[in-house]
Design an enzyme around this catalytic site. Structure first.
Site, mmCIF file in Angstrom:
data_model
loop_
_atom_site.group_PDB
_atom_site.id
_atom_site.type_symbol
_atom_site.label_atom_id
_atom_site.label_comp_id
_atom_site.label_asym_id
_atom_site.label_seq_id
_atom_site.Cartn_x
_atom_site.Cartn_y
_atom_site.Cartn_z
ATOM 1 N N GLU A 155 0.852 -1.190 0.000
ATOM 2 C CA GLU A 155 0.000 0.000 0.000
ATOM 3 C C GLU A 155 0.880 1.229 0.000
ATOM 4 O O GLU A 155 1.969 1.218 0.594
ATOM 5 C CB GLU A 155 -0.891 0.021 1.250
ATOM 6 C CG GLU A 155 -2.032 -0.960 1.174
ATOM 7 C CD GLU A 155 -2.953 -0.902 2.388
ATOM 8 O OE1 GLU A 155 -3.884 -1.712 2.455
ATOM 9 O OE2 GLU A 155 -2.720 -0.063 3.293
ATOM 10 N N LYS A 166 2.442 4.435 1.286
ATOM 11 C CA LYS A 166 2.602 5.000 2.636
ATOM 12 C C LYS A 166 2.433 6.502 2.505
ATOM 13 O O LYS A 166 3.344 7.200 2.053
ATOM 14 C CB LYS A 166 3.971 4.649 3.215
ATOM 15 C CG LYS A 166 4.136 5.117 4.655
ATOM 16 C CD LYS A 166 5.460 4.648 5.231
ATOM 17 C CE LYS A 166 5.549 4.849 6.737
ATOM 18 N NZ LYS A 166 5.270 6.172 7.215
ATOM 19 N N ARG A 178 -2.010 10.005 10.825
ATOM 20 C CA ARG A 178 -2.825 8.804 11.013
ATOM 21 C C ARG A 178 -4.071 9.145 11.804
ATOM 22 O O ARG A 178 -4.005 9.901 12.772
ATOM 23 C CB ARG A 178 -2.027 7.747 11.762
ATOM 24 C CG ARG A 178 -2.792 6.432 11.881
ATOM 25 C CD ARG A 178 -1.879 5.372 12.383
ATOM 26 N NE ARG A 178 -2.500 4.066 12.365
ATOM 27 C CZ ARG A 178 -1.818 2.934 12.391
ATOM 28 N NH1 ARG A 178 -0.518 2.970 12.419
ATOM 29 N NH2 ARG A 178 -2.428 1.780 12.397
HETATM 30 P P1 ATP Z 1 6.524 6.759 10.556
HETATM 31 O O1 ATP Z 1 7.097 7.863 11.381
HETATM 32 O O2 ATP Z 1 7.486 6.086 9.651
HETATM 33 O O3 ATP Z 1 5.250 7.144 9.853
HETATM 34 P P2 ATP Z 1 5.202 5.453 12.781
HETATM 35 O O4 ATP Z 1 6.023 5.034 13.950
HETATM 36 O O5 ATP Z 1 4.263 6.595 12.925
HETATM 37 O O6 ATP Z 1 6.179 5.606 11.546
HETATM 38 P P3 ATP Z 1 4.709 2.879 11.685
HETATM 39 O O7 ATP Z 1 3.691 1.867 12.042
HETATM 40 O O8 ATP Z 1 6.108 2.534 11.938
HETATM 41 O O9 ATP Z 1 4.291 4.244 12.361
HETATM 42 O O10 ATP Z 1 4.581 3.196 10.144
HETATM 43 C C1 ATP Z 1 3.322 3.191 9.551
HETATM 44 C C2 ATP Z 1 2.745 4.585 9.591
HETATM 45 O O11 ATP Z 1 2.552 5.017 8.270
HETATM 46 C C3 ATP Z 1 1.367 4.591 10.226
HETATM 47 O O12 ATP Z 1 1.413 4.971 11.578
HETATM 48 C C4 ATP Z 1 0.567 5.551 9.382
HETATM 49 O O13 ATP Z 1 0.516 6.818 9.996
HETATM 50 C C5 ATP Z 1 1.340 5.696 8.108
HETATM 51 N N1 ATP Z 1 0.675 5.135 6.927
HETATM 52 C C6 ATP Z 1 0.519 5.766 5.747
HETATM 53 N N2 ATP Z 1 -0.060 4.984 4.844
HETATM 54 C C7 ATP Z 1 -0.295 3.790 5.441
HETATM 55 C C8 ATP Z 1 -0.878 2.569 5.021
HETATM 56 N N3 ATP Z 1 -1.326 2.398 3.778
HETATM 57 N N4 ATP Z 1 -0.973 1.574 5.932
HETATM 58 C C9 ATP Z 1 -0.513 1.727 7.185
HETATM 59 N N5 ATP Z 1 0.056 2.858 7.642
HETATM 60 C C10 ATP Z 1 0.172 3.882 6.780
#
Ligand code: ATP
Length: 596
Positions: free
Chosen positions: A258, A260, A265
């Site tokens: 998917e 990103k 979020r």
């Molecule tokens: P990062 O700072 O890299 O976004 P994070 O620690 O907030 O990381 P992770 O679970 O490591 O969170 O990375 C996934 C993050 O990417 C999610 O928290 C979300 O906010 C974002 N995201 C964007 N698109 C998607 C998707 N298609 N599926 C899941 N998460 C997604």
């Protein structure tokens, strides 16, 4: 239960950093704790009064605490302030002042004082609750009265912890995970039940409620704990890897990919009845008031009566339809002016998960089942879509989709397991999701000079004007202009008002013979005006013709997030513009930097 018993626990846990010792202290205490107040005790131990997602702030300002201490201890405010400057901890200041002022003297001043050490947990909780909830006119005086009364009735040690709690500085160093360990042992006799209890916590983000359910209804009730709209769920998180082959290997040879998205979020809860739609951030804050447009978008576009779905809020340039960098959404994170920010940076939603809908728990379903259920309840529109997705089984296909995601303004990809085990793991960072990001983003250091070859009509404030220009680089060998970006930022209102006039003489009814473009703008112009532009980086692009096939077959190059610097290069002819070869070289240099 007397508050001093809780204070003894606070004292004991503050004296050790060993997790096992802290667990033992808590087990002993939880066992003695009356069931009716178990939730309150748990919240107080976390240094709060309610679960995190309840938007009532206890945090009383230092000023008011100083006035309360002054009143409770019959000390001048300036003296309290002086001590605070020396000691740096209002809790300790209160303790010192209360110990100093002999109880006898206090008794003479306040005739109704209760015996210190006799206040109950219930009384402390109730007073703090009233302090937190007091709002509006006269609320500061009300808070002052409640807090000073409470401090006056407390022992010096009790008062210290009360002050630390109201100022949001309790910080006992007791992790939620330790409280979960202690709850398992205290209420079920062993650590075996720990994972069920933790799951219930991840499903509700409410430790007090989990404790209450466990004490009153037992472990069976905990095991059936499911998602419920209105109670945010801890987000599932991704692991990271930096090569496509490793990702595929970890995923068993095949996975879904998917985009990103680079946004914020969001977990969207819709309840039947009056509660309506609520948005929660990754940190479980209620962010509905920042995004009234997203609330509306989901109410209109998601058909279930009640649901919990997850996605990314993204900012999209209304003029080009391109994704904008995450920072543009930060304009929403403020108290006032949300309406203005909404008009300037309209938000869109890209949904990627479903956790609950109309009575059904989806967290136990596999990713393919969830994705299919999500697609059934979402009516897609420009602003509301499911995350772009593709299933792949080889590294080349993964890389192609990665480049596509990057050139469409995303951070990279999230690979998702398609297997039987691919349930929604609340609160866990695991290998069912793996993120694949460009680790290093090089800034484009140099500006480029590009030629306007077309224009798009604007929307919103720019309606009726040319709001975006289609820009091209010059290909010397064939004497043509090849498109490299659409630019709509950096223009002043005046630029926009004058744009049509500026281009008027150049407007033609069809593409100019020396322009190579796969995009059809609203108006075509003869290549003549040169603009100075600064972008964030150069990426592969499926739609632009600049450098087509030079790096990868079928792909051109694009400048991401281009911004007009304000400099119309009237000193340059279009043939003096930045060349396609220069842009290819800039891209290669950037790649070298990334791999270094
Ligand atoms: P990062 O700072 O890299 O976004 P994070 O620690 O907030 O990381 P992770 O679970 O490591 O969170 O990375 C996934 C993050 O990417 C999610 O928290 C979300 O906010 C974002 N995201 C964007 N698109 C998607 C998707 N298609 N599926 C899941 N998460 C997604």
């Amino acid at each position: 239960m007397y508050y001093k018993e809780l204070v003894e626990v606070y004292d004991k846990v503050s004296q050790t950093t060993k997790r096992l010792e802290i667990t033992d202290i808590l087990v002993d205490f939880l066992k003695r704790c009356p069931p009716e107040i178990i939730d309150k005790v748990v919240y107080l131990t976390q240094g709060r009064l309610y679960p995190e997602f309840i938007p009532i702030e206890l945090g009383v300002a230092d000023r008011l605490i100083i006035r309360s201490i002054s009143k409770a201890t019959a000390t001048k405010e300036s003296e309290v302030e002086g001590l605070y400057k020396n000691i740096g901890d209002l809790g300790k200041v209160t303790q010192e002042l209360l110990s100093k002022s002999s109880k006898q003297a206090t008794l003479e001043i306040f005739s109704e004082v209760k015996r210190a050490g006799q206040i109950t947990v219930e009384h402390v909780y109730e007073s703090l609750d009233r302090i937190a909830r007091a709002t509006g006119e006269g609320s500061q005086e009300e808070k002052l009265r409640l807090l000073s009364d409470l401090l006056r009735d407390s022992s010096p040690r009790e008062a210290m912890y009360i002050v630390r709690t109201v100022s949001g500085a309790l910080r006992l160093g007791v992790a939620d995970m330790t409280i979960l360990d202690a709850m398992a042992v205290a209420f079920t006799g062993s650590k075996e039940a720990r994972s069920s209890i933790e799951r219930a916590y991840n499903m509700s983000s409410d430790l007090g409620m989990v404790a209450k359910t466990l004490v009153h209804k037992g472990l069976e009730a905990i095991k059936t704990f499911g998602p419920s709209p209105g109670r945010p769920i801890f987000s599932m998180l991704a692991e990271r890897l930096s090569s496509s082959s490793e990702i595929l290997e970890k995923m068993g040879g095949r996975c879904a990919l998917e985009y990103k998205y680079d946004g914020e979020r969001v977990q969207i809860h819709r309840n039947t009845g009056d509660a309506g739609t609520t948005l929660y951030s990754r940190r479980l804050e209620n962010i509905s008031h920042h995004y009234p447009d997203i609330v509306r978008l989901s109410s209109e576009g998601i058909s279930s009566q009640s649901y919990i779905v997850e996605g990314e809020i993204v900012a999209i340039d209304p003029n080009t339809g391109d994704l904008l960098p995450f920072q543009e959404l930060m304009h929403r994170r403020r108290k006032y002016g949300v309406e203005e920010a909404m008009a300037a940076y309209p938000a869109s939603l890209r949904l990627f998960d479903i956790l609950y809908a109309d009575g059904k728990d989806y967290t136990t379903k596999t990713y393919p089942e969830r994705r299919s259920a999500l697609s059934k309840i979402v009516k897609e529109s420009d602003r509301l879509r499911l995350a772009e997705q593709r299933a792949v089984d080889n590294p080349e296909a993964l890389e192609t989709f990665f480049e596509e995601a990057i050139s469409n303004g995303c951070e990279g990809l999230v690979a998702k397991s398609l297997g039987e085990e691919s349930v929604y793991k609340a609160g866990a960072r695991g290998w069912l999701w793996i993120k694949y990001k460009r680790e290093y983003r090089s800034e484009m250091m140099d500006t480029v000079d590009l030629v306007a070859v077309g224009g798009f009509m604007g929307t919103g404030k720019r309606a009726g004007h040319v709001g975006t220009l289609l820009l091209a680089a010059y290909e010397e060998s064939e004497d043509v202009f090849r498109t490299v970006c659409r630019c709509s930022t950096g223009f002043t209102d005046e630029d926009i008002r004058n744009m049509r006039k500026l281009l008027e003489k150049d407007i033609i009814p069809h593409r100019h013979g020396r322009v190579d473009s796969r995009i059809t703008p609203d108006i075509w112009v003869v290549p003549s005006k040169v603009l100075e532009v600064l972008g964030a980086e150069i990426t592969l692009s499926p739609i632009h013709t600049c450098g087509l096939d030079a790096i990868r077959k079928g792909a051109g190059l694009a400048i991401r997030f281009p911004r007009f610097t304000g400099n119309w290069r009237s000193d340059k002819s279009p043939e003096d513009a930045t060349t396609v070869n220069e842009i290819i070289e800039m891209y290669k240099k950037q790649l070298k930097k990334i791999s270094e």
